[in-house]
Scaffold this motif. Structure first.
Motif, short mmCIF file in Angstrom:
data_model
loop_
_atom_site.label_atom_id
_atom_site.label_comp_id
_atom_site.label_asym_id
_atom_site.label_seq_id
_atom_site.Cartn_x
_atom_site.Cartn_y
_atom_site.Cartn_z
N ASP A 112 0.81 -1.21 0.00
CA ASP A 112 0.00 0.00 0.00
C ASP A 112 0.85 1.26 0.00
OD1 ASP A 112 -2.37 -1.35 -0.08
OD2 ASP A 112 -2.64 -1.38 2.09
N GLY A 113 2.17 1.10 0.01
CA GLY A 113 3.05 2.25 -0.13
C GLY A 113 3.42 2.93 1.16
N LEU A 114 3.00 2.39 2.31
CA LEU A 114 3.28 3.05 3.58
C LEU A 114 3.94 2.08 4.54
CD1 LEU A 114 -0.08 4.93 4.13
CD2 LEU A 114 2.09 5.92 3.42
N PRO A 115 4.96 2.51 5.27
CA PRO A 115 5.52 1.65 6.30
C PRO A 115 4.47 1.36 7.36
CG PRO A 115 7.02 3.44 5.80
CD PRO A 115 5.71 3.76 5.14
N ARG A 128 1.48 6.84 -4.64
CA ARG A 128 2.39 6.35 -3.63
C ARG A 128 3.71 6.03 -4.33
NH1 ARG A 128 -0.52 8.40 -0.76
NH2 ARG A 128 -1.73 7.59 1.00
N ARG A 129 4.82 6.46 -3.74
CA ARG A 129 6.13 6.21 -4.35
C ARG A 129 7.11 5.69 -3.31
NH1 ARG A 129 7.96 11.63 -7.15
NH2 ARG A 129 6.97 12.53 -5.32
N HIS A 130 7.99 4.82 -3.77
CA HIS A 130 9.14 4.38 -2.98
C HIS A 130 10.39 4.65 -3.81
CE1 HIS A 130 6.00 1.95 -1.02
NE2 HIS A 130 6.85 1.77 -0.01
N VAL A 131 11.40 5.21 -3.20
CA VAL A 131 12.69 5.41 -3.85
C VAL A 131 13.75 4.69 -3.02
CG1 VAL A 131 14.45 7.08 -4.56
CG2 VAL A 131 12.02 7.64 -4.85
N PHE A 132 14.47 3.78 -3.68
CA PHE A 132 15.53 3.01 -3.04
C PHE A 132 16.86 3.48 -3.62
CE2 PHE A 132 11.71 0.51 -3.27
CZ PHE A 132 11.63 -0.18 -2.07
N GLY A 133 17.77 3.91 -2.76
CA GLY A 133 19.07 4.36 -3.23
C GLY A 133 20.18 3.54 -2.61
N ALA A 169 10.08 6.49 1.49
CA ALA A 169 8.70 6.13 1.17
C ALA A 169 7.84 7.37 1.34
CB ALA A 169 8.21 5.01 2.08
N GLU A 170 7.11 7.73 0.28
CA GLU A 170 6.27 8.93 0.32
C GLU A 170 4.98 8.62 1.07
OE1 GLU A 170 5.22 12.45 -2.85
OE2 GLU A 170 4.97 10.38 -3.50
N SER A 171 4.88 9.06 2.33
CA SER A 171 3.73 8.75 3.16
C SER A 171 2.54 9.63 2.81
CB SER A 171 4.07 8.89 4.64
OG SER A 171 4.58 10.19 4.91
N VAL A 172 2.79 10.90 2.61
CA VAL A 172 1.81 11.85 2.08
C VAL A 172 2.54 12.62 0.99
CG1 VAL A 172 0.51 12.03 4.23
CG2 VAL A 172 2.39 13.61 3.81
N PRO A 173 1.82 13.31 0.08
CA PRO A 173 2.53 13.98 -1.01
C PRO A 173 3.68 14.86 -0.54
CG PRO A 173 0.19 14.02 -1.43
CD PRO A 173 0.36 13.43 -0.04
#
Length: 282
Positions: A7-10, A112-117, A127-131
């Motif tokens: 769902d995009g949220l921790p 919802r976005r996740h960026v892994f670096g 992890a983008e929890s809210v915009p």
């Protein structure tokens, strides 16, 4: 330990995937503006994934406010410059050797976005929890495996009855779908006729998984559209006309099964050297 879900949220969602994390004083959350400001203070260009969308004349004010915020939180020091410990902790997002972005647009849930670096032996998840607000956590898994744990549950378990059917849509129209899904709105009858209109008007979820290597211009991506009863569609660049003519860009939508997309995801996220391939949305 932090739980990151489909769902995009921790910490929330129907299908949980556990990612082990370690604590090293990393800020719990930063805004897009603060992440961009941190990159500037570290002498780096901000990652496009964290672009805040300000108009050009507003960038200066937004950057100044973000720097003040970093100073007030003790994340930056007079100069101004990024605090050394913070710079080290954020390096996978400031100057990654490899980056993976998982982006899901779904109405009415929104984006919802996740960026892994990854930089050296350090790996970080934003992890983008809210915009424009990103929750940050270090991870131990290879970023390909961590990204797969987020992306794979987004693939529908049911296969399309229209497997093999092929449609073509302009880049502009797909961007319109992307924007409307991000706003929680439907496309209505804005398709360009027949089956394409049916598929796009039934669009539920648009997902793009993109990897970027050391050279920022080289990337590989997989994009699919879940159109519910209208099927599951893999989106790929369509070769036509002048490849350098942006106005002529188009994409093929191919009805497919979930297993095909899961196999493609495994291939993409298991590869350490991305190939150059355009993506239908930014």
């Amino acid at each position: 330990m932090t739980r990151v879900t489909a769902d995009g949220l921790p910490g929330a969602g129907r299908r949980e995937e556990v990612m082990r994390v370690t604590g090293d004083g990393l800020p719990g959350a930063l805004s897009s503006d603060e992440l961009c400001a941190a990159a500037w203070l570290a002498g780096r260009a901000p990652l496009p994934a964290f672009a805040s969308g300000w108009a050009s004349e507003e960038h200066g004010v937004a950057a100044a406010v973000a720097v003040r915020g970093l100073l007030a939180r003790g994340l930056a020091e007079p100069g101004p410059r990024l605090a050394s410990a913070v710079r080290g902790a954020l390096d996978p997002l400031l100057h990654p050797d490899t980056m993976v972005e998982v982006r899901r647009d779904e109405g009415p849930a929104g984006r919802r976005r996740h960026v892994f670096g990854e930089s050296g032996d350090r790996r970080l998840l934003a992890a983008e929890s809210v915009p424009s607000i990103w929750e940050l956590a270090p991870i131990e898994e290879p970023i390909g495996a961590a990204a797969l744990a987020v992306a794979e549950p987004l693939v529908p378990r049911t296969d399309s009855a229209r497997t093999g059917e092929r449609l073509v849509a302009s880049a502009r129209l797909l961007a319109r779908v992307d924007a409307l899904l991000a706003q929680g709105a439907g496309l209505g009858d804005e398709g360009t006729g027949g089956a394409l209109t049916t598929v796009l008007s039934e669009a539920r979820v648009l997902v793009t998984v993109r990897t970027t290597g050391p050279a920022a211009h080289t990337a590989a991506a997989i994009t699919w559209l879940d159109a519910g009863s209208a099927g599951l569609w893999l989106i790929t660049p369509e070769e036509r006309g002048d490849a350098d003519d942006v106005a002529d860009l188009a994409y093929a939508l191919t009805a497919t099964g979930g297993e095909t997309i899961r196999d493609a995801l495994a291939g993409l996220l298991g590869s350490s050297v991305p190939k150059e391939e355009p993506c239908p949305t930014s």
